[in-house]
Scaffold this active site. Structure first.
Site, short mmCIF file in Angstrom:
data_model
loop_
_atom_site.label_atom_id
_atom_site.label_comp_id
_atom_site.label_asym_id
_atom_site.label_seq_id
_atom_site.Cartn_x
_atom_site.Cartn_y
_atom_site.Cartn_z
N GLN A 122 39.93 40.21 25.56
CA GLN A 122 40.63 41.01 26.51
C GLN A 122 42.20 40.12 26.92
O GLN A 122 41.73 38.92 27.21
CB GLN A 122 39.59 40.53 27.91
CG GLN A 122 40.36 41.06 29.25
CD GLN A 122 39.79 40.40 30.46
OE1 GLN A 122 39.32 39.28 30.23
NE2 GLN A 122 39.58 40.75 31.50
N SER A 125 45.39 37.56 30.90
CA SER A 125 46.13 36.37 31.37
C SER A 125 47.15 35.89 30.44
O SER A 125 47.19 36.04 29.34
CB SER A 125 45.17 35.35 31.50
OG SER A 125 44.32 35.72 32.42
N GLU A 240 33.70 43.68 34.24
CA GLU A 240 33.47 42.07 33.91
C GLU A 240 32.50 41.65 34.90
O GLU A 240 31.72 40.77 34.75
CB GLU A 240 34.91 41.48 33.96
CG GLU A 240 34.73 39.95 34.06
CD GLU A 240 36.22 39.37 33.75
OE1 GLU A 240 37.23 39.80 34.24
OE2 GLU A 240 36.14 38.21 33.08
N ASN A 366 37.11 31.35 42.58
CA ASN A 366 36.66 31.08 43.78
C ASN A 366 37.18 31.85 44.92
O ASN A 366 36.67 32.42 45.75
CB ASN A 366 35.88 30.02 43.99
CG ASN A 366 34.78 29.50 43.15
OD1 ASN A 366 34.32 30.27 42.20
ND2 ASN A 366 34.28 28.27 43.09
N GLU A 367 38.71 31.18 44.86
CA GLU A 367 39.52 31.69 45.99
C GLU A 367 39.70 32.98 45.87
O GLU A 367 39.73 33.70 46.99
CB GLU A 367 40.78 30.86 45.98
CG GLU A 367 40.47 29.21 46.22
CD GLU A 367 40.00 28.54 45.15
OE1 GLU A 367 40.25 29.08 44.00
OE2 GLU A 367 39.11 27.62 45.44
C1 FAD Z 1 36.83 29.47 30.22
C2 FAD Z 1 37.99 30.82 30.51
C3 FAD Z 1 37.90 31.70 29.73
C4 FAD Z 1 38.84 32.67 30.10
N1 FAD Z 1 38.85 33.86 29.38
C5 FAD Z 1 39.97 35.02 29.46
C6 FAD Z 1 39.94 35.94 28.62
O1 FAD Z 1 39.28 36.21 27.84
N2 FAD Z 1 41.00 36.84 28.96
C7 FAD Z 1 41.99 36.51 30.02
O2 FAD Z 1 42.58 37.53 30.10
N3 FAD Z 1 41.99 35.58 30.68
C8 FAD Z 1 40.80 34.80 30.46
N4 FAD Z 1 40.86 33.59 31.38
C9 FAD Z 1 41.87 33.30 32.32
C10 FAD Z 1 41.63 33.43 33.49
O3 FAD Z 1 41.42 34.73 33.91
C11 FAD Z 1 42.27 32.76 34.79
O4 FAD Z 1 42.54 31.29 34.21
C12 FAD Z 1 42.05 32.93 36.00
O5 FAD Z 1 42.03 34.52 36.47
C13 FAD Z 1 43.18 31.97 37.15
O6 FAD Z 1 44.34 32.04 36.55
P1 FAD Z 1 45.12 31.00 36.37
O7 FAD Z 1 44.52 30.10 35.31
O8 FAD Z 1 46.66 31.50 36.14
O9 FAD Z 1 45.32 30.08 37.74
P2 FAD Z 1 46.28 30.39 39.05
O10 FAD Z 1 46.34 31.97 39.51
O11 FAD Z 1 47.55 30.12 38.84
O12 FAD Z 1 45.53 29.93 40.19
C14 FAD Z 1 45.53 28.39 40.35
C15 FAD Z 1 45.02 28.08 41.70
O13 FAD Z 1 45.47 28.81 42.80
C16 FAD Z 1 44.59 29.67 43.40
N5 FAD Z 1 44.98 30.74 43.86
C17 FAD Z 1 45.75 31.83 43.16
N6 FAD Z 1 46.13 32.82 43.80
C18 FAD Z 1 45.54 32.51 45.12
C19 FAD Z 1 45.58 33.36 46.38
N7 FAD Z 1 45.89 34.65 46.37
N8 FAD Z 1 44.73 33.12 47.15
C20 FAD Z 1 44.03 31.77 47.19
N9 FAD Z 1 44.16 31.00 46.16
C21 FAD Z 1 44.89 31.42 44.97
C22 FAD Z 1 43.36 29.73 42.47
O14 FAD Z 1 42.17 30.01 42.91
C23 FAD Z 1 43.42 28.47 41.51
O15 FAD Z 1 42.67 27.59 42.40
C24 FAD Z 1 39.77 32.54 30.99
C25 FAD Z 1 39.93 31.42 31.80
C26 FAD Z 1 38.97 30.39 31.49
C27 FAD Z 1 38.91 29.05 32.49
#
Ligand code: FAD
Ligand code: FAD
Lengths: 406, 369
Positions: A122, A125, A240, A366-367
């Site tokens: 997928q 991200s 998902e 979680n958020e």
């Molecule tokens: C083990 C693992 C496997 C993964 N596999 C895939 C995959 O196969 N394909 C894929 O596309 N992605 C994948 N991901 C990515 C995953 O979907 C993202 O890491 C996730 O959605 C969070 O995005 P970010 O890392 O950019 O964090 P950010 O969105 O930058 O978040 C940083 C912090 O800010 C908080 N935050 C952000 N927005 C808000 C809001 N509106 N309100 C309150 N708090 C907020 C978040 O909760 C977090 O604590 C994977 C991630 C992990 C850890």
């Protein structure tokens, strides 16, 4: 025969089949051997009629209901099945193609997925777009007979093995961010696709960085409609949540109540009142979540799909894991700090502690789950949104001061 | 295992909800809690008229022949609106005790009257300290010329100041036993206690050569265990109803209260708090449905389910009710607003049948840890 009898019959056949065909422990196998074993097992599942239980029969599925899927998941939790490489294809990409794919896409992709011949990933991200995936910057630009893709994805699970990916890319930066996206099927073997393993905090590399460099995609690889990629993404994210919710944690999970009771005995603290209370409390939360999932499945079987309530289970699962590592480390004590290099039990515990954060981030943090519960279930007001209606090219993205592309 | 209510059970819920909305709105709850009796006898009689007091009593003994799942539905509704009522004392504890004992004469005589509400019963076991003593505590029952006399003190007796019939668990030279005492028996002193929760009346009863009728039982301690487990499930049902209402009040308020130019429900500090309440409620309902189903269908698993219900649901309710006060700000801290009534009910219920530590310990015992 009543419904209950029928389910009971199904359960007995699933159990009998799994008992006969579940492969033994994977310890000691090379990664290549593990992958080969996984493919063989998926093929065996298909041959036995246990792949794509809820998928329509026209595409090779079993055409059964969530009740059977539930029975299968419950029985499968008793075993350590090598299904990991297929989780994304079977749980997310496949069901999305079932919902939105063209007849040709279905015929081309679904049978191979079911038989374990192809692995999917997928590609949502990006460094600048995780929770806010609609702000992604990977571009797909039209050319005479299709599209040309440039950009970068990150944290892509299973991309190191993948034959195909469900790619979300920006096709119109002049529209607001949700309205200019399209979902594509991308061939991961294309020479313009580069996959670089990304080490996670546990030291393993289950996910990757993926780069697209002038990758050509044919017109018929669009899933759904052009510029309606957000709707396709929502469909996939719905699958998902269901897929995460339906996955029973295997009984042998080191952070599960039963394993922790064993750990307490091993450490000689199982009779200490505080540790007993801790274990009981962990059990209560674990069992409450199981019962909630069971209740949602019963409601689904009665025609009430879980919808956004899947977020409750997703969030609770992540919080349960935190509680479990709290308990595990209290029980493990010094053995959770340092251990002999050949102490497999301690190593397993450490791996549990170090991989726990993934479940609070992957698949929606979680958020974000709490926002979904608050807004979609409870109807609480959204935050004022600054970027919903502006053209994408005018937005700030990720950690950039100025965003937008091209 | 059924975790979803049947259509008739949902119908029962809406009947009771409508009835309580009409007869027991907040103003009436406050009137009742400030009254001498501590509950509204008319509402009690009308509930009897609905046929909900004898839900677990078999048809031939004047009940509805339904089950624990149905009774839990009624308790959820009572807990939602905090109706002061002898239900927990009479339709749960006293009724369950008579059903658990082996005294056919007492059953035939008393259960029909409990089911019609003309007789209000309760059970006296606790003597202070944690939990219920299976030996009968320090209260003694002595045989004198073919009849029995009780001596000792029981406390936290639900509706104990006004109940007509008290079923007392006491020790005899041959082990513990169950005894029925009339409200007007000689040597019985009843003192209404001041409760943390003003909507629930509790009393201390002192027995001094009080005449009592021994109730036949093959295994009095086993009957006590059963009564305790069913009470834990019943209380959990009340708690789930209260948790749900506490959440709804909070969410509703967060949708109308504006501070800093925004509805407070748009602030994540508040929104996420509400999401956690919702999550707790979904889990609590699931645990409750399981425990109530087990109470009807799988008595062997009941001890585990009962301990699970109190371990999970008691603290979850108090956490939610704390949020209800908090997210209402200063308004939530006033007497006029109902938030404090949920807060007090939640805390008092969490401790009523032994506190969280006791329930966790019991759960560990029953899990074989
Ligand atoms: C083990 C693992 C496997 C993964 N596999 C895939 C995959 O196969 N394909 C894929 O596309 N992605 C994948 N991901 C990515 C995953 O979907 C993202 O890491 C996730 O959605 C969070 O995005 P970010 O890392 O950019 O964090 P950010 O969105 O930058 O978040 C940083 C912090 O800010 C908080 N935050 C952000 N927005 C808000 C809001 N509106 N309100 C309150 N708090 C907020 C978040 O909760 C977090 O604590 C994977 C991630 C992990 C850890
Ligand atoms: C015991 C007591 C004594 C008091 N004495 C005095 C006194 O002597 N003089 C006086 O002037 N006042 C007094 N107050 C009032 C007190 O200052 C207010 O109650 C308090 O500031 C909260 O305001 P509020 O009640 O309007 O709640 P609100 O501001 O409406 O808050 C409701 C909920 O929304 C949350 N919330 C509000 N804004 C935000 C935000 N931006 N981000 C996140 N969450 C938010 C709050 O934290 C709260 O949980 C007293 C209050 C109490 C309880």
């Amino acid at each position: 025969m009543t419904l209950v009898d029928a389910t009971q019959d199904y359960r007995s056949s699933v159990r009998a089949w799994l008992t006969a065909h579940a492969p033994g422990p994977a310890a000691g196998l090379t990664p290549d051997e593990q992958l080969r074993r996984a493919r063989e097992f998926q093929a065996a599942l298909y041959a036995a009629g246990y792949a794509g239980i809820t998928w329509p029969t026209e595409v090779g599925g079993q055409g059964l209901g969530t009740a059977e899927q539930q029975v299968f998941s419950e029985e499968a939790a008793e075993f350590e099945l090598p299904t990991y490489p297929f989780i994304i294809g079977m749980g997310m990409c496949g069901p999305t193609i079932v919902d939105l794919g063209t007849p040709e896409q279905k015929q081309r992709s679904l049978p191979k997925l079911l038989r374990g011949e192809e692995i999917w990933c997928q590609l949502f991200s990006e460094p600048g777009a995780g929770s806010d995936v609609a702000s992604l910057q990977t571009r797909a630009v039209r050319d005479e007979d299709g599209w040309v893709v440039n950009g970068q994805k990150v944290w892509t699970t299973n991309a190191q093995w993948a034959d195909y990916g469900a790619l979300l890319a920006r096709t119109d930066p002049d529209r607001p961010k949700h309205a200019g996206l399209t979902m594509f099927i991308v061939d991961m073997r294309d020479p313009g696709v580069t996959v670089r393993p990304l080490k996670d905090m546990s030291g393993r590399a289950p996910f990757n960085e993926v780069y697209f460099d002038d990758v050509r995609i044919p017109e018929d690889a669009v899933i759904g409609e052009v510029n309606r990629g957000w709707q396709a993404a929502v469909t996939m994210l719905g699958h998902e949540r269901v897929s995460i919710g339906a996955t029973r944690r295997p009984r042998s999970n080191p952070l599960e109540f039963a394993s922790l009771v064993e750990l307490a005995r091993h450490e000689g603290v199982a009779a200490e009142p505080t540790q007993r209370e801790r274990l009981a409390e962990l059990y209560a939360h674990e069992r409450a979540l199981e019962l909630f999932n069971a209740r949602m499945r019963q409601e689904a079987a009665a025609g009430n799909p879980p919808g956004a309530r899947g977020s409750v289970a997703k969030l609770a699962g992540a919080l349960l894991l935190r509680r479990a590592i709290e308990t595990a480390s209290e029980l493990g004590g010094a053995d959770a700090v340092a251990w002999d290099p050949d102490d497999a039990r301690a190593a397993e515990l450490a791996l549990g502690i170090n991989s726990a954060p993934a479940s609070s981030i992957a698949g929606g943090t979680n958020e974000v789950q709490r926002n979904i519960i608050g807004e979609r279930i409870l109807g609480l007001p959204k935050e004022p949104q600054v970027d919903r209606d502006l053209p994408f090219r005018e937005l700030k993205i990720g950690t950039q001061r100025q965003g937008g592309v091209g | 295992m059924k975790l979803v209510l049947e259509p008739e059970q949902q119908e029962l819920r809406s009947t009771v909800r409508k009835f309580l909305a009409d007869r027991s709105p907040s103003a009436k709850v406050r009137e009742a809690m400030a009254s001498d009796r501590g509950y509204d006898a008319r509402v009690w009689n009308q509930m009897a008229g609905l046929g909900v007091l004898g839900l677990v009593v078999p048809d031939e003994l004047g009940g509805a022949g339904a089950g624990q799942v149905e009774r839990a539905v009624v308790l959820e509704e009572l807990g939602r609106v905090l109706t002061p009522s002898p239900f927990l004392a009479s339709a749960v504890l006293a009724t369950d005790a008579l059903l658990a004992l082996d005294d056919d004469a007492a059953r035939t005589e008393l259960l029909p009257r409990l089911a019609t509400g003309e007789l209000v019963g309760t059970v006296a076991v606790a003597e202070g300290g944690a939990g219920w003593d299976r030996q009968g505590g320090a209260t003694t029952a002595t045989a004198r010329r073919g009849s029995w006399e009780l001596a000792g003190t029981k406390t936290l007796v639900l509706t104990g100041d006004t109940a007509d019939l008290v079923l007392v668990y006491a020790r005899t030279p041959d082990g513990p036993g169950w005894f029925a005492v009339d409200a007007d028996a000689s040597g019985l002193t009843r003192r209404a206690l001041t409760g943390l929760d003003p909507t629930r009346r509790l009393a201390r009863l002192t027995f001094d050569a009080t005449p009592a009728r021994a109730l036949a039982s093959a295994d009095p301690a086993a009957a006590l265990d059963l009564v305790a487990d069913l009470a834990a499930v019943a209380l959990a049902a009340e708690q789930v109803g209260g948790l749900q209402r506490a959440m709804e009040l909070t969410v509703d308020y967060a949708k109308v209260r504006v501070q800093f130019g925004r509805l407070i429900g748009s602030y994540q500090a508040v929104k996420h708090g509400c999401a956690d309440m919702y999550s707790a409620w979904e889990h609590a309902v699931s645990v409750l449905r399981y425990a109530a189903w087990v109470a009807d269908h799988d008595r062997a698993e009941l001890p585990l389910a009962a301990a699970l219900a109190q371990t999970y649901i008691g603290p979850a309710y108090f956490a939610a009710a704390t949020g209800t006060v908090q997210y209402h700000g200063g308004v939530g801290y006033t007497w006029e607003h109902d938030a404090h009534l949920y807060y007090k009910r939640a805390k008092s219920s969490e401790l009523l049948f032994g506190g969280p530590a006791l329930h966790r310990t019991r759960l560990a015992d029953r899990l074989g840890v």
